[in-house]
Design a protein around this motif. Structure first.
Motif, PDB file in Angstrom:
ATOM      1  N   HIS A  48      77.437  41.737  44.611  1.00 57.09           N
ATOM      2  CA  HIS A  48      78.806  41.371  44.503  1.00 57.09           C
ATOM      3  C   HIS A  48      79.267  41.177  43.703  1.00 57.09           C
ATOM      4  CE1 HIS A  48      78.405  44.178  47.840  1.00 57.09           C
ATOM      5  NE2 HIS A  48      79.756  45.306  47.514  1.00 57.09           N
ATOM      6  N   GLY A  49      78.698  39.753  42.880  1.00 56.26           N
ATOM      7  CA  GLY A  49      79.095  38.843  41.715  1.00 56.26           C
ATOM      8  C   GLY A  49      79.455  37.434  42.548  1.00 56.26           C
ATOM      9  N   GLY A  50      79.382  37.701  43.609  1.00 53.19           N
ATOM     10  CA  GLY A  50      79.640  36.397  44.755  1.00 53.19           C
ATOM     11  C   GLY A  50      78.740  35.574  45.024  1.00 53.19           C
ATOM     12  N   SER A  51      79.352  34.826  46.141  1.00 56.22           N
ATOM     13  CA  SER A  51      79.097  33.524  46.749  1.00 56.22           C
ATOM     14  C   SER A  51      79.332  33.131  47.964  1.00 56.22           C
ATOM     15  CB  SER A  51      79.164  32.709  46.146  1.00 56.22           C
ATOM     16  OG  SER A  51      80.308  32.461  46.353  1.00 56.22           O
ATOM     17  N   ILE A  52      78.220  33.220  48.546  1.00 56.92           N
ATOM     18  CA  ILE A  52      78.411  32.121  50.833  1.00 56.92           C
ATOM     19  C   ILE A  52      78.130  31.111  50.265  1.00 56.92           C
ATOM     20  CG2 ILE A  52      76.232  33.728  50.785  1.00 56.92           C
ATOM     21  CD1 ILE A  52      77.941  34.218  54.287  1.00 56.92           C
ATOM     22  N   ARG A  53      78.482  29.999  51.531  1.00 55.28           N
ATOM     23  CA  ARG A  53      78.229  29.016  51.602  1.00 55.28           C
ATOM     24  C   ARG A  53      78.589  28.630  52.955  1.00 55.28           C
ATOM     25  NH1 ARG A  53      82.624  24.933  50.683  1.00 55.28           N
ATOM     26  NH2 ARG A  53      84.417  25.962  49.857  1.00 55.28           N
ATOM     27  N   VAL A  54      77.584  27.330  53.887  1.00 59.33           N
ATOM     28  CA  VAL A  54      78.651  27.298  55.278  1.00 59.33           C
ATOM     29  C   VAL A  54      78.421  25.811  55.105  1.00 59.33           C
ATOM     30  CG1 VAL A  54      76.013  26.571  55.798  1.00 59.33           C
ATOM     31  CG2 VAL A  54      77.584  27.345  57.556  1.00 59.33           C
ATOM     32  N   GLU A  55      79.475  24.803  55.677  1.00 62.90           N
ATOM     33  CA  GLU A  55      80.322  24.388  55.980  1.00 62.90           C
ATOM     34  C   GLU A  55      79.953  23.362  57.561  1.00 62.90           C
ATOM     35  OE1 GLU A  55      83.992  23.525  54.852  1.00 62.90           O
ATOM     36  OE2 GLU A  55      83.584  23.427  52.645  1.00 62.90           O
ATOM     37  N   SER A  56      79.278  23.320  58.254  1.00 61.41           N
ATOM     38  CA  SER A  56      79.003  22.863  59.528  1.00 61.41           C
ATOM     39  C   SER A  56      78.163  21.179  60.270  1.00 61.41           C
ATOM     40  CB  SER A  56      77.255  23.790  59.799  1.00 61.41           C
ATOM     41  OG  SER A  56      77.111  23.729  61.164  1.00 61.41           O
TER      42      SER A  56
END
Ligand code: ADP
Length: 268
Positions: free
Chosen positions: A237-245
């Motif tokens: 979808h042209g998006g991004s994902i990231r995690v903060e943990s």
């Protein structure tokens, strides 16, 4: 002299070829090990709900043989059906994930975008999972700004929300889960936060790869496919994902999707 030079060149070429062959062999060996490990985890994961269903059936057969009707009150039947349904849902989820992996491999994970409101979708998913969330002792706080309309694949984006929410529930240690949806700059931003086991920094980049599972989470069943699929859907979808943990403190998964989906690149 010329002959010697030719011989030396041939020798070097052969050495390079041999080196390449060794590397290919090593890669193949690794791939086979990963496949074997995956097969054994997958078989185990598939067998668990099947075993549970089988035991339930045997129990009912025993009651039937004894002619004992007390096991078949409406309340008890409702519980049985609910439990069977949970196991079947688990099997369907595993098989769907495996099918998605093969779709991704062969480049067949296509998105079918349409215009819809993401906040409605998130509300629906949370409603649908309310019983399961309550059973896990998990309360969900949902903050949405109002309609967040975008051009995305409804089914696939729903898959993203379900995956993140169920992970927050599974790894959330029964603590509260907070979902926040925001919109701005032509993007929708969804964050799913839990206060559970968390992920050590050195593992954070790896969890989006296929078959990757963190050792501390190994008591909780799973194939390590969910986040890989989520990442692939978000990218499509042209998006991004990231995690903060932080380990022991919880995790926040943040997804950003352009409201126009992949429309810009579709046109090109
Ligand atoms: P799985 O089915 O194994 O949960 P996922 O791809 O969804 O597969 O997740 C990969 C790994 O990332 C998990 O095995 C777990 O170690 C870690 N993980 C995912 N979500 C969370 C979370 N909310 N909190 C802690 N660890 C998580």
């Amino acid at each position: 002299k010329h002959q010697l030079e030719t011989l030396e060149r041939n020798r070097q070429e052969q050495e390079a070829l041999l080196q390449e062959l060794t590397e290919t062999q090593e890669e193949l060996r690794k791939a086979i090990t990963i496949r074997d490990e995956f097969m054994s985890i997958a078989s185990h994961e598939l067998k668990t709900p099947l075993t549970s269903l089988k035991l339930q059936i045997q129990l009912r057969q025993r009651y039937l043989k004894k002619g004992d009707a007390s096991a078949f009150t409406i309340d008890k039947i409702a519980k049985m059906v609910e439990s069977d349904d949970r196991q079947i849902q688990r099997l369907i989820r595993l098989i769907d994930d495996m099918l998605d992996i093969s779709r991704i491999r062969s480049g067949r994970l296509t998105v079918h975008p349409a215009t819809f409101d993401l906040s409605e979708l998130v509300h629906d998913v949370v409603d649908r999972f309310s019983e399961q969330l309550a059973a896990a002792g998990c309360t969900v706080t949902l903050t949405v700004p109002g309609p967040v309309v975008g051009y995305w694949d409804h089914f696939r984006v729903e898959q993203v929300v379900i995956n993140l929410l169920t992970n927050a529930m599974r790894y959330g240690a029964g603590k509260p889960v907070t979902i926040v949806l925001e919109a701005g700059d032509g993007r929708a931003r969804l964050s799913v936060r839990d206060e559970g086991i968390g992920i050590a920094e050195e593992h954070q980049a790896r969890i989006f790869q296929q078959f990757e599972r963190v050792v501390s989470a190994s008591q909780i069943g799973g194939l390590g496919l969910g986040l890989y699929i989520v990442d692939q859907i978000v990218r499509a979808h042209g998006g991004s994902i990231r995690v903060e943990s932080a380990l022991g403190k919880g995790s926040t998964f943040i997804v950003e999707l352009p409201v126009e989906g992949n429309r810009a690149s579709d046109a090109s």
